[in-house]
Design an enzyme around this catalytic site. Structure first.
Site, short mmCIF file in Angstrom:
data_model
loop_
_atom_site.label_atom_id
_atom_site.label_comp_id
_atom_site.label_asym_id
_atom_site.label_seq_id
_atom_site.Cartn_x
_atom_site.Cartn_y
_atom_site.Cartn_z
N ARG A 254 -15.52 -139.54 31.90
CA ARG A 254 -16.84 -140.50 31.47
C ARG A 254 -17.20 -141.61 30.61
NH1 ARG A 254 -20.56 -135.83 29.15
NH2 ARG A 254 -18.70 -134.54 29.78
N LYS B 223 9.22 -123.81 33.27
CA LYS B 223 10.52 -124.25 32.86
C LYS B 223 11.64 -123.16 32.83
CE LYS B 223 6.92 -122.30 28.78
NZ LYS B 223 7.28 -123.30 27.64
N HIS C 186 2.72 -123.64 33.97
CA HIS C 186 3.94 -123.97 33.78
C HIS C 186 4.59 -123.05 33.05
CE1 HIS C 186 2.20 -123.41 29.65
NE2 HIS C 186 3.20 -123.77 28.65
N LYS D 293 -1.09 -114.14 19.48
CA LYS D 293 -1.16 -115.21 17.96
C LYS D 293 -1.13 -114.84 17.11
CE LYS D 293 -3.34 -118.38 21.70
NZ LYS D 293 -3.00 -119.36 21.91
N HIS E 47 0.80 -116.43 33.01
CA HIS E 47 2.63 -116.67 32.49
C HIS E 47 3.14 -114.92 32.18
CE1 HIS E 47 0.56 -120.39 31.41
NE2 HIS E 47 0.62 -120.37 30.58
N LYS F 276 -4.89 -123.02 35.56
CA LYS F 276 -5.22 -121.51 34.94
C LYS F 276 -6.77 -122.13 33.98
CE LYS F 276 -3.18 -119.88 31.08
NZ LYS F 276 -3.57 -120.62 30.22
N ASP G 189 -5.86 -114.73 28.90
CA ASP G 189 -5.56 -116.38 28.70
C ASP G 189 -3.86 -116.50 29.20
OD1 ASP G 189 -4.91 -119.28 27.76
OD2 ASP G 189 -3.97 -118.36 25.84
N GLU H 192 3.30 -116.00 19.82
CA GLU H 192 3.48 -117.45 19.08
C GLU H 192 3.08 -117.07 18.23
OE1 GLU H 192 1.37 -120.10 22.06
OE2 GLU H 192 0.23 -118.22 22.78
C1 BG6 Z 1 -1.23 -121.81 27.59
C2 BG6 Z 1 -1.88 -120.99 27.04
O1 BG6 Z 1 -1.05 -121.37 29.04
O2 BG6 Z 1 0.79 -121.55 27.11
C3 BG6 Z 1 -2.02 -120.88 25.44
O3 BG6 Z 1 -3.36 -121.03 27.78
C4 BG6 Z 1 -0.73 -120.99 24.82
O4 BG6 Z 1 -2.47 -120.06 24.71
C5 BG6 Z 1 0.67 -121.74 25.72
O5 BG6 Z 1 -0.48 -121.62 23.42
C6 BG6 Z 1 1.92 -121.12 25.65
O6 BG6 Z 1 2.52 -122.72 26.29
P1 BG6 Z 1 4.55 -122.80 25.54
O7 BG6 Z 1 4.80 -123.40 26.48
O8 BG6 Z 1 3.72 -123.88 24.56
O9 BG6 Z 1 4.52 -121.58 25.18
#
Ligand code: BG6
Length: 514
Positions: free
Chosen positions: A69, A211, A207, A367, A269, A177, A264, A245
């Site tokens: 934007r 890895k 993602h 988390k 993942h 996602k 999430d 995390e």
């Molecule tokens: C994301 C989540 O897909 O992956 C986040 O939305 C999370 O909440 C993140 O923190 C973790 O990714 P990575 O690669 O740091 O383990």
């Protein structure tokens, strides 16, 4: 080498696999990023584009096109991109690489409902055919909230930007996602995207699949003879998949509070890690064969009949992490004071196949846990008989194979060994493989690998539609069960709520302390 009928039909995947060792360079193309001023673009996508350029993996005719934007010109976007590359590049910032890349940076300013802006974007793509020889090839990265998808996709349809029937070349779309909020919305989203792009041109990014250690899981299992014979319920007691995390939700309350840990990361993942751990050997190392095997696993997942006992959700309370006091989830900026969103989820799943019948898969994610660690632990059954004195084996646990996805990427094997001395005392020891020590090459960032795959058109590391829907079929009943229950509090810096410990204790097991 013997060739199978399927290989005959599909071309020659063995030769393709060999070719993959050569650097794969995409055809001239444009990467169009919607939402280019957002966090993901700045922290991951732009640095990944720079790293690919630095590694010589972008074609000479490449253009990065930003759409957002802000009332910006090409120069403003180039300045943002430079800053992002300087801060986030893995391979080190080099002026000469940047200069080449910056010549190909374009920006189109406008909102998603602005027809003029989309006409300008379409026009820019046409111009790039002349200036950069992109021949119509374009990948559209939707780094935007899903609520915006319909508008953007409609604009693409209106301007025929996604249509290659006239101008030729390929058009691909990359969807980040979350892929919906539940099965119903995922289906709606898929229908929307499929309306504009053909299914093989849709790349859903998870993602974790980018890895290196996750891909190594396939090498570990299918390039060796050692592990596969014991990779089943005859030898495996249970599997634990942990994605922990230490960070909280940062400034993402707006998204996170509507999602929670299960939507999430468990839905995507963690279930992807499970499917790679449990799948059968694919008939070839290609997108179709690998995705077919993952789909079978996801379709065979069973939830425990007793969710009260085997599905736990928690929310972090204030606590201490790394010597610093951290606030509770409810005190994070932007979180409603009565929020019942979970920041921790754990569940016991089964896989109804001959290989895995009776083997529990314990998944957990959270988390504000003590540290950032993702691992897959395959825990083997105890030896059926020990010819030693029982007092000599008190410290002998289960054999374990632990795939450390991150950090300290590598693999650990735990097994019993004799303690030096005159007694036959046996105790667990660890044998370690560390990526950092075994290889001199550093691993590409997940986004670097995945972006390159999109531009090349290799969908192997991207979940297909059925995988997404099957994953929601696992998560939806959990969400339904949790809907009118409050999550259990756990102190930040601890390993989740007490019920999660009790869940394993009831099965006579304990969570690993990674
Ligand atoms: C994301 C989540 O897909 O992956 C986040 O939305 C999370 O909440 C993140 O923190 C973790 O990714 P990575 O690669 O740091 O383990």
């Amino acid at each position: 080498m013997t060739r199978t009928a399927a290989e005959g039909l599909r071309g020659n995947p063995l030769r393709d696999a060999r070719d993959r060792r050569l650097p794969r360079i995409p055809e001239p193309c444009a990467l169009v990023v919607f939402g280019v001023t957002g966090d993901l673009a700045r922290k991951k996508l732009i640095p990944a584009v720079y790293d690919l350029a630095n590694r010589g993996l972008l074609p000479p005719g490449f253009a990065l096109l930003g759409f957002a934007r802000r009332d910006w010109g090409d120069g403003d976007f180039a300045a943002l991109a430079r800053d992002a590359a300087e801060k986030g590049a893995r391979t080190g910032f080099r002026e000469d690489v940047w200069r080449r890349l910056s010549d190909s940076i374009r920006f189109v300013s406008g909102s998603f409902d602005d027809d003029d802006a989309f006409d300008r974007l379409a026009q820019t793509l046409v111009e790039l055919e002349d200036t950069h020889g992109i021949q119509g090839n374009a990948a559209f990265y939707l780094s935007i909230p899903p609520a915006m998808f319909p508008t953007v996709l409609k604009q693409m349809q209106r301007t025929r930007m996604a249509d290659n029937s006239e101008r030729g070349g390929w058009r691909r779309v990359v969807v980040e996602k979350p892929f919906g909020q539940d099965l119903k919305s995922a289906r709606e989203l898929n229908a929307l995207v499929d309306n504009v792009f053909t299914p093989q041109d849709v790349f859903r990014i998870d993602h974790y699949l980018g890895k290196e250690t996750v891909q190594n899981l396939l090498a570990l299992r299918f390039a060796n003879t050692l592990f596969e014979p014991v990779w089943n319920g005859n030898f495996v007691d249970s599997v634990q998949i942990t994605m922990a995390e230490d960070v909280g939700i940062g400034s993402r309350a707006g998204f996170y509070d509507t999602a929670g840990a299960a939507r999430d990361v468990l839905q995507n993942h963690v279930l992807q890690l499970l499917s790679l751990t449990a799948m059968e050997e694919p008939v070839a190392f290609d997108a179709e064969a690998i995705r077919t095997e993952k789909t079978k696993v996801l379709g065979a997942i069973s939830l425990p009949p007793d969710l009260e006992t085997y599905a736990v959700r928690g929310q972090y309370d204030q606590g201490w992490l790394g010597g610093v006091r951290v606030p509770s989830y409810l005190d994070e900026p932007g979180v409603p004071p009565t929020s019942a969103t979970e920041t921790y989820a754990a569940v016991r799943l089964g896989i109804e196949t001959r290989r895995w019948a009776g083997v529990p898969f314990y998944l957990r994610t959270g988390k504000r846990l003590p540290k950032r660690v993702t691992e897959i632990a395959v825990i083997f059954k105890k030896a059926p008989h020990l010819p030693f004195d029982s007092t000599d084996t008190e410290e002998l646990g289960h054999n374990q194979l632990v795939i450390r996805v991150q950090p300290d990427e590598g693999i650990t094997l735990r097994f019993g060994s004799k303690v030096p001395g005159s007694a036959m005392e046996v105790r667990d020891v660890s044998m370690d493989f560390l990526y950092g020590e075994a290889f001199t090459e550093s691993s590409p960032e997940a986004y670097e690998r995945l972006l390159l795959d999109v531009l090349i058109g290799d969908a192997t590391l991207f979940p297909r539609n059925e995988e997404v829907e099957l994953s929601w079929m696992v998560i939806d009943p959990l969400e339904e069960f949790w809907a009118d229950r409050r999550p259990e509090l756990y102190r930040a810096g601890e390993w989740g709520p007490r019920s999660a410990e009790e869940m394993l204790a009831r099965d006579g097991r304990v969570w690993r302390r990674p």
